[in-house]
Design a protein around this motif. Structure first.
Motif, PDB file in Angstrom:
ATOM      1  N   TYR A  35     -26.117  11.804 -14.597  1.00  0.00           N
ATOM      2  CA  TYR A  35     -25.599  13.176 -14.640  1.00  0.00           C
ATOM      3  C   TYR A  35     -26.716  14.119 -15.058  1.00  0.00           C
ATOM      4  O   TYR A  35     -27.412  13.877 -16.051  1.00  0.00           O
ATOM      5  CB  TYR A  35     -24.426  13.268 -15.616  1.00  0.00           C
ATOM      6  N   GLN A  36     -26.893  15.206 -14.322  1.00  0.00           N
ATOM      7  CA  GLN A  36     -27.918  16.192 -14.632  1.00  0.00           C
ATOM      8  C   GLN A  36     -27.293  17.586 -14.690  1.00  0.00           C
ATOM      9  O   GLN A  36     -26.763  18.062 -13.693  1.00  0.00           O
ATOM     10  CB  GLN A  36     -29.028  16.184 -13.566  1.00  0.00           C
ATOM     11  N   PRO A  37     -27.344  18.251 -15.860  1.00  0.00           N
ATOM     12  CA  PRO A  37     -26.806  19.621 -15.932  1.00  0.00           C
ATOM     13  C   PRO A  37     -27.586  20.547 -15.012  1.00  0.00           C
ATOM     14  O   PRO A  37     -28.799  20.408 -14.849  1.00  0.00           O
ATOM     15  CB  PRO A  37     -27.016  20.011 -17.393  1.00  0.00           C
ATOM     16  N   LYS A  38     -26.877  21.500 -14.417  1.00  0.00           N
ATOM     17  CA  LYS A  38     -27.540  22.502 -13.587  1.00  0.00           C
ATOM     18  C   LYS A  38     -28.050  23.646 -14.473  1.00  0.00           C
ATOM     19  O   LYS A  38     -27.566  23.843 -15.583  1.00  0.00           O
ATOM     20  CB  LYS A  38     -26.570  23.044 -12.533  1.00  0.00           C
ATOM     21  N   PRO A  39     -29.011  24.419 -13.999  1.00  0.00           N
ATOM     22  CA  PRO A  39     -29.480  25.574 -14.786  1.00  0.00           C
ATOM     23  C   PRO A  39     -28.332  26.550 -15.051  1.00  0.00           C
ATOM     24  O   PRO A  39     -27.367  26.626 -14.280  1.00  0.00           O
ATOM     25  CB  PRO A  39     -30.541  26.217 -13.876  1.00  0.00           C
ATOM     26  N   VAL A  40     -28.431  27.284 -16.146  1.00  0.00           N
ATOM     27  CA  VAL A  40     -27.424  28.296 -16.435  1.00  0.00           C
ATOM     28  C   VAL A  40     -27.790  29.584 -15.701  1.00  0.00           C
ATOM     29  O   VAL A  40     -28.959  29.846 -15.434  1.00  0.00           O
ATOM     30  CB  VAL A  40     -27.299  28.580 -17.954  1.00  0.00           C
ATOM     31  N   LYS A  41     -26.766  30.339 -15.351  1.00  0.00           N
ATOM     32  CA  LYS A  41     -26.979  31.632 -14.701  1.00  0.00           C
ATOM     33  C   LYS A  41     -27.049  32.706 -15.775  1.00  0.00           C
ATOM     34  O   LYS A  41     -26.131  32.854 -16.582  1.00  0.00           O
ATOM     35  CB  LYS A  41     -25.833  31.936 -13.724  1.00  0.00           C
ATOM     36  N   ARG A  42     -28.159  33.437 -15.785  1.00  0.00           N
ATOM     37  CA  ARG A  42     -28.305  34.483 -16.788  1.00  0.00           C
ATOM     38  C   ARG A  42     -27.800  35.821 -16.258  1.00  0.00           C
ATOM     39  O   ARG A  42     -28.173  36.250 -15.169  1.00  0.00           O
ATOM     40  CB  ARG A  42     -29.765  34.635 -17.228  1.00  0.00           C
ATOM     41  N   VAL A  43     -26.937  36.440 -17.049  1.00  0.00           N
ATOM     42  CA  VAL A  43     -26.494  37.807 -16.761  1.00  0.00           C
ATOM     43  C   VAL A  43     -26.719  38.614 -18.033  1.00  0.00           C
ATOM     44  O   VAL A  43     -26.848  38.071 -19.129  1.00  0.00           O
ATOM     45  CB  VAL A  43     -25.007  37.859 -16.338  1.00  0.00           C
ATOM     46  N   LEU A  74     -26.601  36.596 -21.490  1.00  0.00           N
ATOM     47  CA  LEU A  74     -25.516  35.627 -21.554  1.00  0.00           C
ATOM     48  C   LEU A  74     -25.809  34.539 -20.536  1.00  0.00           C
ATOM     49  O   LEU A  74     -26.078  34.834 -19.366  1.00  0.00           O
ATOM     50  CB  LEU A  74     -24.176  36.294 -21.252  1.00  0.00           C
ATOM     51  N   GLY A  75     -25.803  33.303 -20.974  1.00  0.00           N
ATOM     52  CA  GLY A  75     -26.033  32.180 -20.066  1.00  0.00           C
ATOM     53  C   GLY A  75     -24.718  31.564 -19.629  1.00  0.00           C
ATOM     54  O   GLY A  75     -23.917  31.152 -20.470  1.00  0.00           O
ATOM     55  N   ILE A  76     -24.471  31.506 -18.333  1.00  0.00           N
ATOM     56  CA  ILE A  76     -23.202  30.970 -17.820  1.00  0.00           C
ATOM     57  C   ILE A  76     -23.449  29.603 -17.184  1.00  0.00           C
ATOM     58  O   ILE A  76     -24.038  29.505 -16.098  1.00  0.00           O
ATOM     59  CB  ILE A  76     -22.572  31.914 -16.775  1.00  0.00           C
ATOM     60  N   PRO A  77     -23.022  28.515 -17.843  1.00  0.00           N
ATOM     61  CA  PRO A  77     -23.141  27.190 -17.235  1.00  0.00           C
ATOM     62  C   PRO A  77     -22.122  27.034 -16.102  1.00  0.00           C
ATOM     63  O   PRO A  77     -21.162  27.801 -16.008  1.00  0.00           O
ATOM     64  CB  PRO A  77     -22.817  26.233 -18.384  1.00  0.00           C
ATOM     65  N   THR A  78     -22.344  26.036 -15.256  1.00  0.00           N
ATOM     66  CA  THR A  78     -21.337  25.730 -14.239  1.00  0.00           C
ATOM     67  C   THR A  78     -20.081  25.228 -14.938  1.00  0.00           C
ATOM     68  O   THR A  78     -20.120  24.799 -16.092  1.00  0.00           O
ATOM     69  CB  THR A  78     -21.841  24.646 -13.270  1.00  0.00           C
ATOM     70  N   VAL A  79     -18.951  25.268 -14.226  1.00  0.00           N
ATOM     71  CA  VAL A  79     -17.696  24.807 -14.813  1.00  0.00           C
ATOM     72  C   VAL A  79     -17.795  23.330 -15.189  1.00  0.00           C
ATOM     73  O   VAL A  79     -17.314  22.911 -16.253  1.00  0.00           O
ATOM     74  CB  VAL A  79     -16.521  25.047 -13.840  1.00  0.00           C
ATOM     75  N   VAL A  80     -18.436  22.530 -14.328  1.00  0.00           N
ATOM     76  CA  VAL A  80     -18.602  21.103 -14.618  1.00  0.00           C
ATOM     77  C   VAL A  80     -19.375  20.917 -15.917  1.00  0.00           C
ATOM     78  O   VAL A  80     -18.991  20.115 -16.777  1.00  0.00           O
ATOM     79  CB  VAL A  80     -19.334  20.392 -13.462  1.00  0.00           C
ATOM     80  N   ASP A  81     -20.460  21.662 -16.076  1.00  0.00           N
ATOM     81  CA  ASP A  81     -21.254  21.541 -17.302  1.00  0.00           C
ATOM     82  C   ASP A  81     -20.458  21.977 -18.520  1.00  0.00           C
ATOM     83  O   ASP A  81     -20.603  21.416 -19.611  1.00  0.00           O
ATOM     84  CB  ASP A  81     -22.537  22.364 -17.182  1.00  0.00           C
TER      85      ASP A  81
END
Length: 384
Positions: free
Chosen positions: A38-46, A59-66
């Protein structure tokens, strides 16, 4: 930390979309975790607005899975660390919260701890050193898979627009596990200050130290500076200061409230100006003069905000609560004036056309009336 709500991460999958086939997705993640790939995806910065400021905060938004995996890891390790946290740490802990922290501040001020060290850590969540943090985690967690997941969340990086940035330090604001990791990193400071006899009250990275005199406050501040240097953190040079609240009109802000001594010597608990502006900024778009909804619908809409706000700020001065009530009625009268073809804000004879009783009949929530009613109820109950 809840500001991401149901927003999607870099994969574009929202919570609603995830829920449609959640069983399949969760089974796939479970298999990845079992295989160890399992590898976390990068967070989306807004960037989101900071209330009462032109600045914005990341604000860092991880994927829902993460987020799901982070929540599972947090549930597994939180009880281990919870038993080791100091009692004056109130943020993001089971059974603790802002109200408990504020009650402790009230008690300390009442007991004479009126010299306050107002602490601000510069960019705390983005500055936490990974190696030092992981060393603290390893003191109590030995499972290599759990440690690997936590390290993966710290190193997953950030995507902003089309660019990817490596995460060398910090834990993203918006990550489910970030508040726990932030508490773990500051826990040694909590115990150090308590061991030295300082009364510190901390809610995540918001903290104050309440002292009995200026010498004690200066000593506490010097100890904080020393610890921060060793921990790889920086105190904000302008926002970190000592405050003597025995001095007329001196103040410090903590968790939405402003503690200030009046000219007559009374210690007041006011609404912090930023908190007041945030409320007004929330109400204004829903009470525009051009709003076409019924007055009942407008009142019902803002009632939800007002009731929640009152639940937290009920200890503010009566004049502040009454001032907000009057400001809201003025905005509603302005809507009614517009509908009559009149210009300008509600004023003058509008108070006779649409008296306060009119808004009571609409079901509008009055902050001051709620406080008076609550106090009356408590007194009545105490006497019977």
């Amino acid at each position: 930390m809840k500001a991401n709500a149901g927003a999607c991460g870099v994969d574009g999958i929202t919570i609603e979309r995830f829920e449609k086939d959640s069983q399949i997705r969760l089974l796939a993640v479970r298999e990845q975790l079992k295989r160890g790939d399992y590898q976390p995806k990068p967070v989306k910065r807004v960037w989101i607005d900071k209330p009462g400021s032109v600045e914005k905060r990341p604000l860092g938004i991880p994927t829902v899975v993460d987020r799901v995996v982070q929540a599972a890891v947090r549930m597994a390790i939180e009880p281990i660390f919870e038993n080791r946290f100091a009692e004056h740490s109130y943020g993001f802990r089971p059974g603790c919260g802002c109200k408990e922290a504020l009650r402790r501040v009230d008690a300390l001020l009442e007991a004479g701890h009126t010299h306050v060290v107002d602490v601000d850590i510069k960019g705390y969540f983005d500055a936490i050193p990974h190696q030092r943090l992981m060393a603290l985690v390893r003191e109590h967690i030995a499972d290599g898979r759990v440690l690997g997941l936590i390290e993966g969340f710290l190193k997953q990086g950030v995507i902003e627009g089309a660019s990817w940035q490596e995460a060398k330090d910090g834990t993203p604001q918006g990550g489910v596990i970030s508040p726990l990791l932030a508490n773990i990193y500051l826990n040694p400071l909590d115990w150090l200050m308590a061991g030295l006899g300082f009364e510190m009250v901390r809610y995540a990275d918001d903290m104050i130290v309440l002292c009995r005199n200026q010498e004690e406050a200066e000593a506490a501040l010097e100890k904080l500076r020393e610890w921060m240097r060793e921990a790889g953190l920086t105190l904000h040079p302008e926002k970190t200061r000592t405050v003597d609240v025995n001095t007329a009109e001196s103040h410090f802000d903590f968790l939405g409230y402003r503690f200030q001594r009046s000219r007559r010597g009374r210690l007041m608990k006011l609404v912090r100006p930023k908190s007041m502006r945030k409320l007004r900024e929330s109400i204004k778009p829903r009470t525009r003069r051009t709003d076409g909804k019924s007055m009942e619908a407008i009142a019902a809409d803002i009632n939800r905000t007002l009731a929640g706000w009152y639940g937290y700020f009920k200890h503010a001065k009566d004049s502040e609560l009454g001032g907000i009530d009057g400001w809201i009625r003025m905005r509603l009268r302005s809507i009614l004036r517009k509908r009559r073809g009149c210009k300008g804000r509600g004023r003058g004879r509008d108070h006779q056309r649409w008296p306060n009783r009119y808004f009571t009949e609409l079901g509008l929530f009055f902050l001051l009336e709620a406080k008076v009613s609550e106090i009356t109820s408590l007194r009545y109950g105490a006497n019977h």
